[in-house]
Design an enzyme around this catalytic site. Structure first.
Site, short mmCIF file in Angstrom:
data_model
loop_
_atom_site.label_atom_id
_atom_site.label_comp_id
_atom_site.label_asym_id
_atom_site.label_seq_id
_atom_site.Cartn_x
_atom_site.Cartn_y
_atom_site.Cartn_z
N ARG A 72 0.60 -1.27 0.04
CA ARG A 72 0.05 0.01 -0.28
C ARG A 72 0.43 1.60 -0.20
NH1 ARG A 72 -3.77 -0.33 4.39
NH2 ARG A 72 -4.87 -2.06 2.92
N SER A 126 -6.74 0.96 7.46
CA SER A 126 -7.66 0.63 7.51
C SER A 126 -8.06 -0.18 8.86
CB SER A 126 -7.78 -1.00 6.39
OG SER A 126 -7.15 -1.72 7.86
N ARG A 136 -11.03 -2.22 -0.97
CA ARG A 136 -10.26 -1.43 0.08
C ARG A 136 -9.56 -0.38 -1.01
NH1 ARG A 136 -8.35 -5.37 4.82
NH2 ARG A 136 -10.53 -6.56 5.61
#
Length: 235
Positions: free
Chosen positions: A24, A90, A217
């Site tokens: 990410r 998250s 996501r």
């Protein structure tokens, strides 16, 4: 160069965004920064430095859990001079009014224990965000048409939690969401005189069982990264 970060002196910016997942970090760096340079890949924990609107920014993975984040945050602050650290990650919603894809900005972070507990001993230290960053993040979110949830979260030291009674009590006391890193980040920032904030995107819901898949996501996390950058460098 440190034990866990292979960057050379000057390669880490004073402002660091910290997603847990190194992939990410790679996605965020190439999606939001210009002139991106890979500055760390030790143990596969990727870190990149580039610029956003002319400001130098490093986006560096922190791993899962407070113990992992503690390693990277300590080294980034003490050895590389990081002064502003924003966790972008998250979280699992704990309140009915918090929905999937919503943005949560953590004012405080409760925990059972953190790596810093051994130092603080009997003191129940109250880890909290930097007010200036928090205020700027709320302003940035609203400017983007995002209405964030602002309040307390819970930093768990286990992913597969078998304490439904604890979840019930945290929910009862208004905790917005659960994640695994912010409490230690806030404590380390306080200790070393740095600024810290956690901006989170809801990926699953503890009450309804809903969850985003991996593709959803990634596409939902853009607002969170933009808010983090705008908070770190307000106009």
């Amino acid at each position: 160069m440190t034990v866990h970060i292979g960057a050379k002196p000057g390669q880490i910016a004073e402002t660091v965004l910290l997603p847990g997942d190194p992939k990410r970090a790679e996605w965020a760096a190439h999606s939001f920064l210009e002139g991106v340079e890979l500055v760390n890949d030790v143990r596969g924990m990727l870190g990149y430095t580039g610029t956003w609107n002319g400001h130098r920014v490093t986006i560096h993975g922190s791993g899962m859990g407070m113990s992992s984040l503690s390693i990277y945050a300590n080294e980034l602050i003490r050895d590389y001079g990081a002064k502003t650290l924003v966790r972008i990650g998250s979280c699992g919603a704990m309140q009915a009014h918090v929905a999937l894809r919503d943005v949560v900005i953590a004012m405080t972070a409760s925990s059972i224990s953190t790596p810093s507990s051994a130092i603080l001993r009997e003191v129940n230290f109250a880890p909290c965000a930097d007010w200036g960053l928090l205020h700027a993040a709320v302003t940035a979110a609203k400017a983007r048409g995002v209405n964030p949830h602002v309040g307390g979260i819970y930093s768990s030291d286990t992913f597969y939690d078998e304490r439904p009674d604890l979840t019930e009590q945290m929910t009862r006391h208004g905790t917005l969401a659960v994640e695994m890193e912010a409490a230690e980040l806030y404590t380390l920032a306080a200790r070393h005189g740095a600024r810290a904030l956690a901006i989170l995107t809801v990926s699953d819901h503890l009450q309804t069982g809903e969850a985003l898949d991996s593709t959803a996501r990634e596409s939902s996390f853009g607002d969170m990264v933009e808010i983090a950058l705008m908070a770190a460098f307000p106009e």
